[in-house]
Design an enzyme around this catalytic site. Structure first.
Site: not given
Length: 281
Positions: A67, A69, A214
């Site tokens: 998945r 974001d 990130r």
């Protein structure tokens, strides 16, 4: 009776399911993440399943390799799905693309073994984070690259990035809401290339925690602008505490660029596309 048995056999043949694997690209800025949500929220999974269902003339559910974001892009996301519809590869590419909204496209379709699983059979995932450093953010790269206004020194950033190789507990780079069973992951390749103004972090590992890339980029930016040193980065990794880490960096520059599978599944891993700032300086 003979006609009835023949009809049953024909129905059984039609009901045989074929498993397909798709590779797709998408602009994460146009969607609220990958995963389908309630109340008609625009997500990549919801858009893809609607398009596949239209071509298959039956409900279709997809399973993704991972998945992503909101704001995170993909050049080679992999999914699989099962269908009783008899369609060729071009139907799953051109036909599905005709039903997809702007910002997402299927570019490869492969019939695969019924036991292939896009998520559980993956042994590696590849990400690239593209980062711009300039006093003013370029409007032409908005949503496509991460940005910092502070000047960066690539050399200490490269030295810090190399510390991520191998198996580590990545709790310091783990989001608070991460649902992974273990923070221990293995990084097979980590490289930072480019110039002080435009650079790319390429990282390949067996799996990643929520916001992990990130958060790593946020810490590397701190190394690059001198707010922390390489030894501080090493201490942060060893501390296994998100409370000590710099803030999570923006999603704009993050791309899922490939998923690795054992060769027996015959699902290839493409290189990152040439247009994605390979930054091989």
């Amino acid at each position: 009776m003979i006609q009835e048995d023949g009809a049953k056999r024909e129905s059984a043949v039609r009901a045989v399911k074929q498993r397909w694997a798709l590779m797709l690209s998408y602009d994460g800025g146009r969607f609220f993440g990958w995963q389908k949500q309630a109340d008609g929220v625009v997500t990549v999974q919801a858009a893809l399943e609607a398009a596949l269902s239209a071509i298959a003339c039956e409900p279709v559910t997809v399973i993704a390799a991972g998945r992503t974001d909101t704001g995170v892009h993909a050049t080679a996301q992999v999914v699989h799905f099962d269908t009783t519809a008899s369609r060729g590869a071009q139907a799953w590419i051109r036909g599905v693309n005709a039903h997809l909204p702007p910002g997402v496209a299927v570019w490869q379709a492969l019939p695969v073994d019924k036991h292939f699983h896009a998520r559980f059979d993956a042994f590696g995932r590849r990400y690239r984070y593209v980062l711009q450093s300039s006093p003013v953010r370029s409007p032409l790269l908005l949503g496509r690259v991460g940005w910092t206004h502070t000047p960066l020194a690539p050399e200490p950033m490269q030295e810090a990035a190399a510390l991520l190789l191998g198996e580590h507990d990545f709790s310091s780079f783990r989001a608070a809401g991460c649902q992974a069973k273990s923070p221990v992951k293995t990084m097979y390749e980590v490289s930072l290339t480019g110039t002080p103004q435009l650079m790319a972090l390429d990282i390949r590992g067996n799996a990643f925690l929520h916001h992990m890339v990130r958060n790593i980029m946020g810490a590397l930016v701190y190394v690059g602008n001198g707010r922390i040193g390489v030894s501080d980065f090493a201490d942060l990794l060893a501390a296994r505490s998100r409370l000590l880490a710099p803030p999570t960096f923006m999603p704009d520059g993050l791309y899922l660029t490939g998923v690795d599978y054992p060769p027996e599944w015959q699902v290839p891993t493409p290189p990152p596309p040439d247009w994605l700032w390979s930054a091989e300086a």
